[in-house]
Motif scaffolding. Structure first.
Motif, PDB file in Angstrom:
ATOM      1  N   CYS A 223      11.838  13.452  -2.893  1.00  0.00           N
ATOM      2  CA  CYS A 223      12.213  12.655  -4.070  1.00  0.00           C
ATOM      3  C   CYS A 223      11.450  11.437  -4.731  1.00  0.00           C
ATOM      4  O   CYS A 223      11.490  11.043  -5.801  1.00  0.00           O
ATOM      5  CB  CYS A 223      13.771  12.011  -4.036  1.00  0.00           C
ATOM      6  SG  CYS A 223      14.073  10.761  -2.888  1.00  0.00           S
ATOM      7  N   GLY A 224      10.737  10.646  -3.833  1.00  0.00           N
ATOM      8  CA  GLY A 224       9.906   9.948  -4.206  1.00  0.00           C
ATOM      9  C   GLY A 224      10.543   8.525  -4.214  1.00  0.00           C
ATOM     10  O   GLY A 224      10.117   7.444  -4.767  1.00  0.00           O
ATOM     11  N   GLY A 225      11.813   8.342  -3.750  1.00  0.00           N
ATOM     12  CA  GLY A 225      12.596   6.991  -3.717  1.00  0.00           C
ATOM     13  C   GLY A 225      14.055   7.031  -4.021  1.00  0.00           C
ATOM     14  O   GLY A 225      15.024   6.545  -3.490  1.00  0.00           O
ATOM     15  N   CYS A 246      17.034   6.789  -1.644  1.00  0.00           N
ATOM     16  CA  CYS A 246      16.387   7.669  -0.275  1.00  0.00           C
ATOM     17  C   CYS A 246      15.737   6.683   0.482  1.00  0.00           C
ATOM     18  O   CYS A 246      16.389   6.211   1.550  1.00  0.00           O
ATOM     19  CB  CYS A 246      15.705   8.720  -0.777  1.00  0.00           C
ATOM     20  SG  CYS A 246      14.777   9.702   0.497  1.00  0.00           S
ATOM     21  N   CYS A 249      11.364   8.974   2.578  1.00  0.00           N
ATOM     22  CA  CYS A 249      10.397  10.303   2.268  1.00  0.00           C
ATOM     23  C   CYS A 249       8.944   9.762   2.345  1.00  0.00           C
ATOM     24  O   CYS A 249       7.924  10.463   1.690  1.00  0.00           O
ATOM     25  CB  CYS A 249      10.824  10.918   1.391  1.00  0.00           C
ATOM     26  SG  CYS A 249      11.368  10.029  -0.388  1.00  0.00           S
ATOM     27  N   CYS A 351      16.827  15.196  -0.101  1.00  0.00           N
ATOM     28  CA  CYS A 351      15.376  15.224  -0.187  1.00  0.00           C
ATOM     29  C   CYS A 351      14.972  15.829   1.120  1.00  0.00           C
ATOM     30  O   CYS A 351      15.353  15.209   2.095  1.00  0.00           O
ATOM     31  CB  CYS A 351      15.120  13.617  -0.547  1.00  0.00           C
ATOM     32  SG  CYS A 351      13.412  13.129   0.062  1.00  0.00           S
ATOM     33  N   GLY A 354      13.036  13.347   3.230  1.00  0.00           N
ATOM     34  CA  GLY A 354      13.821  12.188   3.584  1.00  0.00           C
ATOM     35  C   GLY A 354      14.764  12.472   4.597  1.00  0.00           C
ATOM     36  O   GLY A 354      14.881  11.512   5.472  1.00  0.00           O
TER      37      GLY A 354
HETATM   38 ZN   LIG Z   1      13.165  10.995  -0.624  1.00  0.00          ZN
END
Ligand SMILES: [Zn+2]
Length: 388
Positions: A223-225, A246, A249, A351, A354
């Motif tokens: 997800c990138g955050g 998240c 990740c 994610c 994640g």
């Molecule tokens: Zn994530």
């Protein structure tokens, strides 16, 4: 020796799954999934290394059977070519004893195989397989079998729930799932691994529900955050898919990425998608949604003609592997569009990287699923069987 052979033949005959039994729910808690595994084919290489039976469908008439099969299946005017023999039917079912495998173009599959002549010109193949065995063939394609077991268990529960949801949605269609990224990547028994199969077995029959019913448990690589609110992509507005923080990740190899695409390629893609635009002069993000992903993007040409695309449409047009996520920043450099972004996938639901990060920090499957699907509960299929 002859006696043993006769006994073996008898046992294998007894354990054959009747074609009728494969119509609907095989047994409570482990329904049959219909997965499209090959499509639009002129011919298929088919092999069985034990005993097999072939039925015409839907009449369920036994056409032939035997022991050890290796043949090409093609199309004839009136039906399906099975080696040099013409079967005058447009749908046939191949069954093997429980536990046996059917090989299609070298890949092995559990369950049974339906070969269908489509529109009189091409062949498609549907693998009918019990849900749990289907999952054995999914997990390895979706995550690494070397990941911590709690992350694999989270993947097993989300993949099981997702498959059941799709099967309910597609009840009236010819199949429930495809075998690609548009459903869940499935490549049969060929992709089974010890640890992923263990994760499926440790979560046997477990599904995720919200307000007592299954929901589409979307998931994505990274997800990138922040995960995405599903309402930004689809017409689904429920608490577990509203997005969450998240922060697990960062170790993902897909956390940050950059792509350079020649502007001429984008001009061609726009033209193919029906947009009337000339030489691209600027590409600008006009709006982002709460998670930071691009909501609207404007592309302007050198005559000041512009078009506006949603982030979702732009990603679909560029190809989901080139434009890994809609969380990116565009800039034009030397005739190319540079897109610097974070994350991979649509961003909705779990994610995967994640989940791996959480499991690595000692979190269990319940804690993982609570983060990515807030408000959901883990239950078993038998508790929701009347809704399937
Ligand atoms: Zn994530």
């Amino acid at each position: 020796m002859k006696k043993i052979y006769t006994l073996l033949l008898l046992i294998s005959t007894l354990s054959f799954i009747s074609p009728q039994a494969l119509h609907a729910v095989e047994r409570r808690g482990n329904p049959i999934m219909r997965v499209l595994v090959l499509d639009n084919r002129d011919s298929i290489s088919l092999a069985v290394k034990g005993s097999y039976k072939i039925y015409s469908m839907p009449s369920e008439k036994l056409l032939t059977g035997g022991y050890i099969l290796h043949t090409k299946v093609g199309i004839s005017k009136q039906g399906i070519m099975f080696g040099s023999r013409e079967l005058k039917f447009s749908k046939i079912r191949i069954t093997v004893p429980r536990g046996g495998l059917i090989y299609l173009d070298g890949r092995s599959f559990r369950g049974t195989i339906d070969i269908i002549k489509k529109d009189n010109t091409k062949l498609s193949v549907i693998n009918r397989i019990a849900l749990e065995e289907y999952l054995y063939g999914v997990l390895y394609n979706e995550v690494s079998h070397r990941w911590p077991i709690e992350a694999l268990k989270a993947q097993a529960i989300t993949a099981r729930t997702f498959a059941l949801y799709q099967a309910r949605q597609n009840k009236l269609q010819d199949y429930d799932l495809t075998n690609d990224i548009y459903s869940q990547v499935y490549s049969g028994a060929t992709s089974e691994r010890w640890s992923t199969t263990r994760a499926v077995k440790l979560t046997l029959g477990k599904v995720l529900t919200y307000k007592g019913d299954i929901f589409p448990t979307y998931y994505h690589a990274t997800c990138g955050g922040k995960t995405e609110d599903a309402t930004n992509l689809w017409n689904i507005d429920i608490q577990p898919l509203k997005g969450s923080e998240c922060g697990f990740c960062k170790e993902s190899p897909h956390y940050e990425w950059a792509r350079n695409i020649p502007l001429s390629d984008i001009e061609k893609k726009l033209c193919d998608s029906g947009y009337k635009i000339g030489k691209i002069k600027s590409v600008a993000v006009m709006a982002r949604n709460k998670s930071g992903r691009v909501d609207k993007i404007e592309i302007r040409d050198d005559s000041d003609v512009s078009c506006m695309l949603t982030g979702k449409d732009f990603r679909n047009m560029m190809g989901p592997n080139d434009l890994r996520s809609t969380n990116f920043e565009p800039s034009i450099n030397n005739g190319k569009l540079t897109m610097s972004g974070i994350g991979w996938g649509h961003g909705v639901g779990m994610c995967q990287w994640g989940a791996k990060g959480m499991a690595g920090k000692g979190k269990n499957v319940e804690e993982i699923l609570k983060i990515y699907y807030p408000g959901s509960e883990i239950t078993t299929i038998d508790k929701i069987a009347n809704k399937l």
